[in-house]
Design a protein around this motif. Structure first.
Motif, PDB file in Angstrom:
ATOM      1  N   ASP A  58       0.843  -1.186   0.000  1.00 31.20           N
ATOM      2  CA  ASP A  58       0.000   0.000   0.000  1.00 31.20           C
ATOM      3  C   ASP A  58       0.886   1.247   0.000  1.00 31.20           C
ATOM      4  N   PRO A  59       0.784   2.088  -1.025  1.00 30.72           N
ATOM      5  CA  PRO A  59       1.603   3.301  -1.055  1.00 30.72           C
ATOM      6  C   PRO A  59       1.399   4.188   0.177  1.00 30.72           C
ATOM      7  N   GLY A  60       0.225   4.112   0.780  1.00 28.26           N
ATOM      8  CA  GLY A  60      -0.037   4.888   1.990  1.00 28.26           C
ATOM      9  C   GLY A  60       0.797   4.456   3.172  1.00 28.26           C
ATOM     10  N   SER A  61       1.336   3.243   3.112  1.00 25.23           N
ATOM     11  CA  SER A  61       2.166   2.744   4.215  1.00 25.23           C
ATOM     12  C   SER A  61       3.651   3.042   4.012  1.00 25.23           C
ATOM     13  N   VAL A  62       3.994   3.607   2.865  1.00 25.24           N
ATOM     14  CA  VAL A  62       5.396   3.864   2.540  1.00 25.24           C
ATOM     15  C   VAL A  62       5.851   5.186   3.154  1.00 25.24           C
ATOM     16  N   VAL A  63       6.941   5.123   3.891  1.00 27.93           N
ATOM     17  CA  VAL A  63       7.556   6.325   4.428  1.00 27.93           C
ATOM     18  C   VAL A  63       8.621   6.774   3.431  1.00 27.93           C
ATOM     19  N   VAL A  64       8.451   7.970   2.911  1.00 27.90           N
ATOM     20  CA  VAL A  64       9.413   8.520   1.955  1.00 27.90           C
ATOM     21  C   VAL A  64      10.495   9.228   2.759  1.00 27.90           C
ATOM     22  N   ASP A  65      11.682   8.626   2.776  1.00 28.22           N
ATOM     23  CA  ASP A  65      12.770   9.207   3.562  1.00 28.22           C
ATOM     24  C   ASP A  65      13.514  10.288   2.780  1.00 28.22           C
ATOM     25  N   GLU A  66      14.421  10.957   3.466  1.00 30.72           N
ATOM     26  CA  GLU A  66      15.155  12.070   2.868  1.00 30.72           C
ATOM     27  C   GLU A  66      16.000  11.626   1.677  1.00 30.72           C
ATOM     28  N   ALA A  67      16.595  10.441   1.759  1.00 31.96           N
ATOM     29  CA  ALA A  67      17.425   9.938   0.655  1.00 31.96           C
ATOM     30  C   ALA A  67      16.582   9.733  -0.605  1.00 31.96           C
ATOM     31  N   SER A  68      15.379   9.185  -0.456  1.00 32.26           N
ATOM     32  CA  SER A  68      14.488   8.992  -1.599  1.00 32.26           C
ATOM     33  C   SER A  68      14.024  10.330  -2.168  1.00 32.26           C
ATOM     34  N   GLU A  69      13.747  11.276  -1.299  1.00 29.56           N
ATOM     35  CA  GLU A  69      13.369  12.627  -1.752  1.00 29.56           C
ATOM     36  C   GLU A  69      14.490  13.249  -2.581  1.00 29.56           C
ATOM     37  N   ARG A  70      15.717  13.155  -2.075  1.00 31.86           N
ATOM     38  CA  ARG A  70      16.861  13.720  -2.795  1.00 31.86           C
ATOM     39  C   ARG A  70      17.057  13.029  -4.135  1.00 31.86           C
ATOM     40  N   ALA A  71      16.969  11.697  -4.140  1.00 33.65           N
ATOM     41  CA  ALA A  71      17.164  10.937  -5.374  1.00 33.65           C
ATOM     42  C   ALA A  71      16.112  11.318  -6.409  1.00 33.65           C
ATOM     43  N   PHE A  72      14.858  11.399  -5.990  1.00 30.55           N
ATOM     44  CA  PHE A  72      13.804  11.754  -6.937  1.00 30.55           C
ATOM     45  C   PHE A  72      14.000  13.168  -7.459  1.00 30.55           C
ATOM     46  N   ALA A  73      14.355  14.096  -6.589  1.00 30.14           N
ATOM     47  CA  ALA A  73      14.587  15.478  -7.016  1.00 30.14           C
ATOM     48  C   ALA A  73      15.739  15.542  -8.021  1.00 30.14           C
ATOM     49  N   SER A  74      16.781  14.754  -7.807  1.00 26.19           N
ATOM     50  CA  SER A  74      17.916  14.730  -8.739  1.00 26.19           C
ATOM     51  C   SER A  74      17.512  14.181 -10.097  1.00 26.19           C
ATOM     52  N   ILE A  75      16.734  13.103 -10.080  1.00 25.94           N
ATOM     53  CA  ILE A  75      16.263  12.513 -11.339  1.00 25.94           C
ATOM     54  C   ILE A  75      15.383  13.513 -12.083  1.00 25.94           C
ATOM     55  N   ALA A  76      14.470  14.141 -11.365  1.00 27.10           N
ATOM     56  CA  ALA A  76      13.534  15.078 -11.994  1.00 27.10           C
ATOM     57  C   ALA A  76      14.250  16.294 -12.584  1.00 27.10           C
ATOM     58  N   ALA A  77      15.378  16.666 -11.979  1.00 25.08           N
ATOM     59  CA  ALA A  77      16.110  17.850 -12.444  1.00 25.08           C
ATOM     60  C   ALA A  77      17.098  17.544 -13.569  1.00 25.08           C
ATOM     61  N   ASP A  78      17.305  16.281 -13.877  1.00 30.45           N
ATOM     62  CA  ASP A  78      18.326  15.859 -14.833  1.00 30.45           C
ATOM     63  C   ASP A  78      17.671  15.465 -16.159  1.00 30.45           C
ATOM     64  N   ALA A  79      18.009  16.151 -17.220  1.00 32.31           N
ATOM     65  CA  ALA A  79      17.413  15.878 -18.537  1.00 32.31           C
ATOM     66  C   ALA A  79      17.786  14.497 -19.078  1.00 32.31           C
ATOM     67  N   ARG A  80      18.764  13.840 -18.483  1.00 27.02           N
ATOM     68  CA  ARG A  80      19.179  12.507 -18.933  1.00 27.02           C
ATOM     69  C   ARG A  80      18.571  11.382 -18.081  1.00 27.02           C
ATOM     70  N   ASN A  81      17.675  11.718 -17.192  1.00 23.94           N
ATOM     71  CA  ASN A  81      17.040  10.726 -16.328  1.00 23.94           C
ATOM     72  C   ASN A  81      15.553  10.989 -16.232  1.00 23.94           C
ATOM     73  N   GLU A  82      14.787   9.912 -16.142  1.00 16.15           N
ATOM     74  CA  GLU A  82      13.356  10.060 -15.903  1.00 16.15           C
ATOM     75  C   GLU A  82      12.793   8.778 -15.307  1.00 16.15           C
ATOM     76  N   VAL A  83      11.865   8.960 -14.386  1.00 13.63           N
ATOM     77  CA  VAL A  83      11.073   7.851 -13.867  1.00 13.63           C
ATOM     78  C   VAL A  83       9.742   7.943 -14.591  1.00 13.63           C
ATOM     79  N   LEU A  84       9.336   6.831 -15.179  1.00 13.05           N
ATOM     80  CA  LEU A  84       8.092   6.780 -15.930  1.00 13.05           C
ATOM     81  C   LEU A  84       7.118   5.850 -15.216  1.00 13.05           C
ATOM     82  N   VAL A  85       5.852   6.199 -15.254  1.00 16.96           N
ATOM     83  CA  VAL A  85       4.833   5.378 -14.613  1.00 16.96           C
ATOM     84  C   VAL A  85       3.740   5.015 -15.602  1.00 16.96           C
ATOM     85  N   LEU A  86       3.145   3.880 -15.359  1.00 18.55           N
ATOM     86  CA  LEU A  86       1.960   3.424 -16.060  1.00 18.55           C
ATOM     87  C   LEU A  86       0.844   3.464 -15.037  1.00 18.55           C
TER      88      LEU A  86
END
Length: 153
Positions: free
Chosen positions: A26-54
């Motif tokens: 359940d995504p509601g049970s997931v604790v988003v820690d600081e490391a995951s926040e930083r990693a996602f922010a880095s990916i989102a800011a980098d034109a050579r990286n992307e997380v894609l969802v279906l």
């Protein structure tokens, strides 16, 4: 189905998919820690990286049922074209067998082609034999042996 770039709002659902390959978390049970926040922010800011969802339903309210990360790597081989590296491919455990993984990969490969990549590559854990069959059915070839060196333990 909707295929799109992930937003910060999707991060708990993506982490839930990565947390357990065999169970629905359940995504509601997931604790988003600081490391995951930083990693996602880095990916989102980098034109050579992307997380894609279906998602099952329209963005931004659709339920995330699959994800992957694409990294575009510049290189001198392949005539100077980038190569796309596919990582963290997941489809929610209760939705497997519906062709969603194949659709997710098809869309990712098309995205890499539209960008002008010369090839798409991925690695898969040697124990994931079903995943290997899946990738081979999609046309991926076992062309290289991979090596990894962990820098954390």
């Amino acid at each position: 189905m909707n295929f799109r770039e992930a937003t910060r709002r999707d991060l708990p659902a993506v982490l839930a998919l990565l947390a357990d390959e065999d169970e629905v978390v359940d995504p509601g049970s997931v604790v988003v820690d600081e490391a995951s926040e930083r990693a996602f922010a880095s990916i989102a800011a980098d034109a050579r990286n992307e997380v894609l969802v279906l998602t099952d339903g329209d963005a931004p309210d659709g339920v995330v049922i699959g994800c992957l990360q694409l990294t575009y790597i510049p290189g001198l081989g392949q005539g100077g074209r980038e190569r796309a590296l596919v990582e963290a491919v997941r489809v929610r455990a209760d939705r497997r067998g519906e062709g969603l993984g194949a659709e997710l990969m098809r869309l990712a490969v098309a995205r890499a082609g539209e960008r002008g990549c010369g090839l798409v590559q991925l690695t898969s854990n040697k124990r994931r034999t079903a995943a290997h069959r899946f990738y081979e059915q999609l046309g991926f070839a076992r062309s290289h042996e991979g090596f990894k060196l962990s820098l954390t333990d």
